[in-house]
Design a protein around this motif. Structure first.
Motif, mmCIF file in Angstrom:
data_model
loop_
_atom_site.group_PDB
_atom_site.id
_atom_site.type_symbol
_atom_site.label_atom_id
_atom_site.label_comp_id
_atom_site.label_asym_id
_atom_site.label_seq_id
_atom_site.Cartn_x
_atom_site.Cartn_y
_atom_site.Cartn_z
ATOM 1 N N ALA A 45 0.821 -1.211 0.000
ATOM 2 C CA ALA A 45 0.000 0.000 0.000
ATOM 3 C C ALA A 45 0.856 1.262 0.000
ATOM 4 N N ARG A 46 1.953 1.266 0.760
ATOM 5 C CA ARG A 46 2.813 2.458 0.799
ATOM 6 C C ARG A 46 3.509 2.699 -0.524
ATOM 7 N N THR A 47 3.915 1.622 -1.200
ATOM 8 C CA THR A 47 4.755 1.780 -2.387
ATOM 9 C C THR A 47 4.006 1.626 -3.697
ATOM 10 N N ALA A 48 2.760 1.158 -3.679
ATOM 11 C CA ALA A 48 2.019 0.928 -4.921
ATOM 12 C C ALA A 48 1.978 2.155 -5.832
ATOM 13 N N PRO A 75 9.663 -7.943 -3.987
ATOM 14 C CA PRO A 75 8.573 -7.678 -4.943
ATOM 15 C C PRO A 75 7.486 -8.744 -4.997
ATOM 16 N N SER A 76 7.513 -9.718 -4.064
ATOM 17 C CA SER A 76 6.564 -10.843 -4.176
ATOM 18 C C SER A 76 5.114 -10.392 -4.077
ATOM 19 N N ALA A 77 4.844 -9.252 -3.419
ATOM 20 C CA ALA A 77 3.458 -8.781 -3.320
ATOM 21 C C ALA A 77 2.827 -8.620 -4.696
ATOM 22 N N TRP A 78 3.621 -8.217 -5.676
ATOM 23 C CA TRP A 78 3.070 -7.940 -7.006
ATOM 24 C C TRP A 78 2.697 -9.216 -7.755
ATOM 25 N N SER A 82 -1.738 -6.345 -8.427
ATOM 26 C CA SER A 82 -1.029 -5.280 -9.131
ATOM 27 C C SER A 82 -1.043 -4.001 -8.294
ATOM 28 N N PRO A 83 -0.072 -3.109 -8.498
ATOM 29 C CA PRO A 83 -0.110 -1.820 -7.806
ATOM 30 C C PRO A 83 -1.413 -1.057 -8.047
ATOM 31 N N ASP A 84 -1.951 -1.107 -9.264
ATOM 32 C CA ASP A 84 -3.200 -0.397 -9.552
ATOM 33 C C ASP A 84 -4.339 -0.920 -8.691
ATOM 34 N N ARG A 90 -7.121 0.646 -1.601
ATOM 35 C CA ARG A 90 -6.691 1.564 -0.550
ATOM 36 C C ARG A 90 -7.602 2.778 -0.490
ATOM 37 N N ALA A 91 -7.919 3.354 -1.643
ATOM 38 C CA ALA A 91 -8.792 4.530 -1.691
ATOM 39 C C ALA A 91 -10.187 4.197 -1.181
ATOM 40 N N ARG A 92 -10.704 3.054 -1.592
ATOM 41 C CA ARG A 92 -12.068 2.669 -1.194
ATOM 42 C C ARG A 92 -12.167 2.465 0.306
ATOM 43 N N LEU A 93 -11.212 1.744 0.881
ATOM 44 C CA LEU A 93 -11.278 1.415 2.299
ATOM 45 C C LEU A 93 -11.035 2.643 3.175
#
Length: 285
Positions: A45-48, A75-78, A82-84, A90-93
């Motif tokens: 969330a911080r780096t997306a 980078p395993s989160a990706w 996806s970052p998008d 993040r915006a919705r929550l």
């Protein structure tokens, strides 16, 4: 001592931003998009906004985390999201959290999104990677999502400045945390663990700070250490003050006054612990 307008702006916007770390639904962001655990969700969330970054870039930009801790998530989160997708969730929550915590948040957004947008649009992006990445996301249609994103731009602008100041003062990630803990800004044991440093690594940094005269032989902060911490905060205030340039003094005062009730409501909700890892002080009065 009365805080500078620059610091007051942080005190009034950081609680709005901080729901992403402490509100229950926001803390579940990682699970919502298929990530593994809180910390993978945090680092994603911080780096997306910066895209599919790896641990080296992320650790350098964030400034205080152990590289090994970051590398367990990126980078395993990706591979999972996806970052998008992370940015959208993040915006919705965060907007949902703000609407619950601050019932008047729609009216607040109508009042402050204009001046916040003016500050964010005018601010320089040079050497401010997290701010620059987040500014590109500030044109959200939902007004509360936009309010949260603008508050996040404000905090990342200051955060980028703070990391630069720490480097300019010759402190590395661990040393900066040791000094913050010694001056009672954060809990020592909690911040060491939360930022991924071992007891041995922490002890090495304490020894270096003692040798530099910022801590005494027992690990307590010295007068020089207190002065150094104050200088760091003052320098951070000075660099972050650039945000205020597009507004008149009266407009800044109106903005800070408008933000105060929402910030106070979030702090009074017991959502954030005190002390907390982001260094927000307990509200007074």
């Amino acid at each position: 001592m009365t805080p500078s307008r620059s610091r007051t702006l942080w005190l009034r916007t950081e609680p709005l931003h901080a729901v992403v770390y402490f509100e229950e639904r926001c803390r579940g962001l990682g699970r919502a998009v298929g990530l593994k655990g809180f910390w993978m969700g945090y680092f994603a969330a911080r780096t997306a906004p910066m895209g599919r970054v790896g641990p080296g870039v992320a650790a350098a930009a964030l400034g205080v985390f152990a590289p090994a801790m970051v590398a367990r998530s990126l980078p395993s989160a990706w591979e999972y999201a996806s970052p998008d997708r992370v940015v959208e969730e993040r915006a919705r929550l965060t907007a949902a959290a703000l609407r619950q915590l601050v019932p008047s948040v729609e009216a607040l957004a109508a009042q402050v999104n204009g001046p916040l947008t003016a500050m964010v649009a005018d601010a320089p992006a040079l050497a401010r990677p997290l701010f620059a990445a987040n500014r590109d996301l500030a044109r959200r249609a939902d007004p509360v999502e936009r309010l949260w994103q603008l508050a996040t731009c404000i905090r990342e602008f200051r955060g980028d400045a703070h990391v630069a100041v720490l480097a300019d003062h010759g402190l590395d990630a661990r040393e900066s945390l040791v000094l913050a803990a010694a001056t009672d800004r954060v809990d020592p044991a909690a911040i060491r663990q939360d930022r991924g440093w071992s007891e041995e690594e922490w002890a090495e940094s304490v020894d270096r700070m003692c040798a530099a005269g910022l801590l005494d032989a027992s690990g307590r902060v010295t007068e020089s250490g207190v002065t150094e911490r104050e200088l760091i905060e003052d320098d951070t205030d000075r660099l972050a003050e650039r945000l205020l340039r597009p507004l008149s003094k009266g407009e800044v005062d109106e903005l800070l006054a408008a933000l105060e009730p929402a910030a106070r409501r979030i702090l009074d909700s017991h959502l954030l612990p005190f002390p907390n890892p982001i260094g927000l002080p307990r509200p007074v009065g």
